[in-house]
Design an enzyme around this catalytic site. Structure first.
Site, mmCIF file in Angstrom:
data_model
loop_
_atom_site.group_PDB
_atom_site.id
_atom_site.type_symbol
_atom_site.label_atom_id
_atom_site.label_comp_id
_atom_site.label_asym_id
_atom_site.label_seq_id
_atom_site.Cartn_x
_atom_site.Cartn_y
_atom_site.Cartn_z
ATOM 1 N N GLY A 201 0.783 -1.242 0.000
ATOM 2 C CA GLY A 201 0.000 0.000 0.000
ATOM 3 C C GLY A 201 0.807 1.280 0.000
ATOM 4 O O GLY A 201 0.284 2.348 0.340
ATOM 5 N N ASN B 291 1.880 2.941 -2.620
ATOM 6 C CA ASN B 291 1.343 3.862 -3.631
ATOM 7 C C ASN B 291 0.025 4.484 -3.169
ATOM 8 O O ASN B 291 -0.241 5.657 -3.440
ATOM 9 C CB ASN B 291 1.170 3.154 -4.973
ATOM 10 C CG ASN B 291 2.463 3.125 -5.758
ATOM 11 O OD1 ASN B 291 2.925 4.154 -6.247
ATOM 12 N ND2 ASN B 291 3.088 1.952 -5.849
ATOM 13 N N HIS C 80 2.597 0.473 -12.951
ATOM 14 C CA HIS C 80 3.364 -0.752 -13.177
ATOM 15 C C HIS C 80 4.856 -0.404 -13.114
ATOM 16 O O HIS C 80 5.277 0.611 -13.698
ATOM 17 C CB HIS C 80 3.006 -1.346 -14.542
ATOM 18 C CG HIS C 80 3.704 -2.640 -14.803
ATOM 19 N ND1 HIS C 80 3.329 -3.819 -14.185
ATOM 20 C CD2 HIS C 80 4.776 -2.935 -15.572
ATOM 21 C CE1 HIS C 80 4.142 -4.788 -14.582
ATOM 22 N NE2 HIS C 80 5.024 -4.287 -15.427
ATOM 23 N N GLU D 56 -8.846 -4.393 -20.943
ATOM 24 C CA GLU D 56 -9.074 -5.781 -20.545
ATOM 25 C C GLU D 56 -7.820 -6.639 -20.618
ATOM 26 O O GLU D 56 -7.824 -7.791 -20.207
ATOM 27 C CB GLU D 56 -10.221 -6.373 -21.364
ATOM 28 C CG GLU D 56 -11.555 -5.846 -20.839
ATOM 29 C CD GLU D 56 -12.647 -5.776 -21.888
ATOM 30 O OE1 GLU D 56 -12.626 -6.591 -22.821
ATOM 31 O OE2 GLU D 56 -13.512 -4.886 -21.773
ATOM 32 N N ASP E 190 -1.671 -4.973 -18.169
ATOM 33 C CA ASP E 190 -0.673 -3.893 -18.262
ATOM 34 C C ASP E 190 -0.600 -3.318 -19.683
ATOM 35 O O ASP E 190 0.493 -3.094 -20.221
ATOM 36 C CB ASP E 190 0.715 -4.419 -17.843
ATOM 37 C CG ASP E 190 0.719 -4.920 -16.407
ATOM 38 O OD1 ASP E 190 -0.032 -4.376 -15.584
ATOM 39 O OD2 ASP E 190 1.468 -5.862 -16.110
HETATM 40 C C1 GRF Z 1 4.247 -1.363 -7.100
HETATM 41 O O1 GRF Z 1 5.559 -1.650 -7.511
HETATM 42 C C2 GRF Z 1 3.355 -1.162 -8.286
HETATM 43 O O2 GRF Z 1 4.000 -0.576 -9.368
HETATM 44 C C3 GRF Z 1 2.945 -2.563 -8.623
HETATM 45 O O3 GRF Z 1 2.791 -3.203 -7.392
HETATM 46 C C4 GRF Z 1 3.596 -2.558 -6.420
HETATM 47 C C5 GRF Z 1 2.678 -2.145 -5.307
HETATM 48 O O4 GRF Z 1 3.390 -1.609 -4.215
HETATM 49 N N1 GRF Z 1 1.755 -2.582 -9.434
HETATM 50 P P1 GRF Z 1 2.601 -0.890 -3.045
HETATM 51 O O5 GRF Z 1 1.605 -1.913 -2.497
HETATM 52 O O6 GRF Z 1 1.915 0.312 -3.621
HETATM 53 O O7 GRF Z 1 3.635 -0.524 -2.022
#
Ligand code: GRF
Length: 206
Positions: A13, A15, A110, A143, A146
């Site tokens: 979490g 991000n 991503h 759909e 990535d």
């Molecule tokens: C990040 O590297 C994001 O790019 C990928 O999954 C990871 C999630 O990390 N999709 P966090 O849970 O946000 O720390």
């Protein structure tokens, strides 16, 4: 009314927290995170949301068909009047039902320069391939995995002594800057999409 964001996550979490911090700091104006959904009860991101007083919902996915799961998630997001869905380490593919429920309003981050290295362990894939530059991508979700139109990317150099951990940490620091910027652009409608190309309004171009 503030623009309402829903965040879907499965793990750490960080991000999600970067988005929440950016909103608190006014870097994403006039917005709030209305709901965090996780498919894992023990996702640290859920605890982080609760400690911030942000509504957090665990919807276990085990044993559920993709669309049956997504119907629950969409209902919860609708109840909170969410208008933008941000995937932040959500480890499930979305069904067509979900995608069609939020047309043009689902973002993902991503940890690679797409279209290179989609899927799992993108940083490890980049290191093993031997690229000299890695990075991260915020894109609209369609759909396919990535694969939707790319909104923003950030480039990170790969060092000769990098490990998966050091490279991932350098990319993650960029993710935490890139995702809030992308969310601001989308919420303010500062872009258009021409075929696959996301074109920013002139004042937002770098
Ligand atoms: C990040 O590297 C994001 O790019 C990928 O999954 C990871 C999630 O990390 N999709 P966090 O849970 O946000 O720390």
């Amino acid at each position: 009314m503030k623009k309402r964001i829903g965040v879907l996550l499965s793990g750490r979490g960080s991000n999600f927290e970067a988005l929440a911090d950016a909103i608190s700091a006014g870097r994403i104006p006039n917005a709030e995170i209305a709901l965090v959904i996780s498919n894992h009860e023990d996702a640290p991101g859920i605890a982080r949301a609760r400690s911030r007083g942000i509504p957090a919902l665990v919807l276990p996915s085990k044993g559920l068909q993709r669309e049956a799961y997504d119907r629950q998630a969409v209902a919860a997001l609708r109840e909170k009047q969410v208008e933008l869905v941000c995937l932040a380490g959500f480890m499930r593919l979305l069904s067509p039902f979900f995608i069609q429920s939020f047309p043009g309003a689902i973002l993902n981050i991503h940890p690679s320069l797409l279209p290179s290295f989609p899927g799992l362990e993108a940083q490890k894939q980049a290191l093993e391939y031997g690229v000299k530059f890695a990075g991260c991508t915020v894109h609209f979700v369609d759909e396919n995995l990535d694969a939707g139109p790319i909104l923003l990317q950030s480039v990170v150099p790969v060092r000769d002594d990098d490990t998966e951990q050091t490279l991932s940490a350098r990319i993650l620091a960029e993710e935490h800057k890139l995702y809030p910027e992308a969310v601001r652009l989308v919420l303010e409608g500062r872009y258009s999409i021409q075929a696959r190309r996301v074109i920013l309004t002139a004042q937002d171009r770098k």
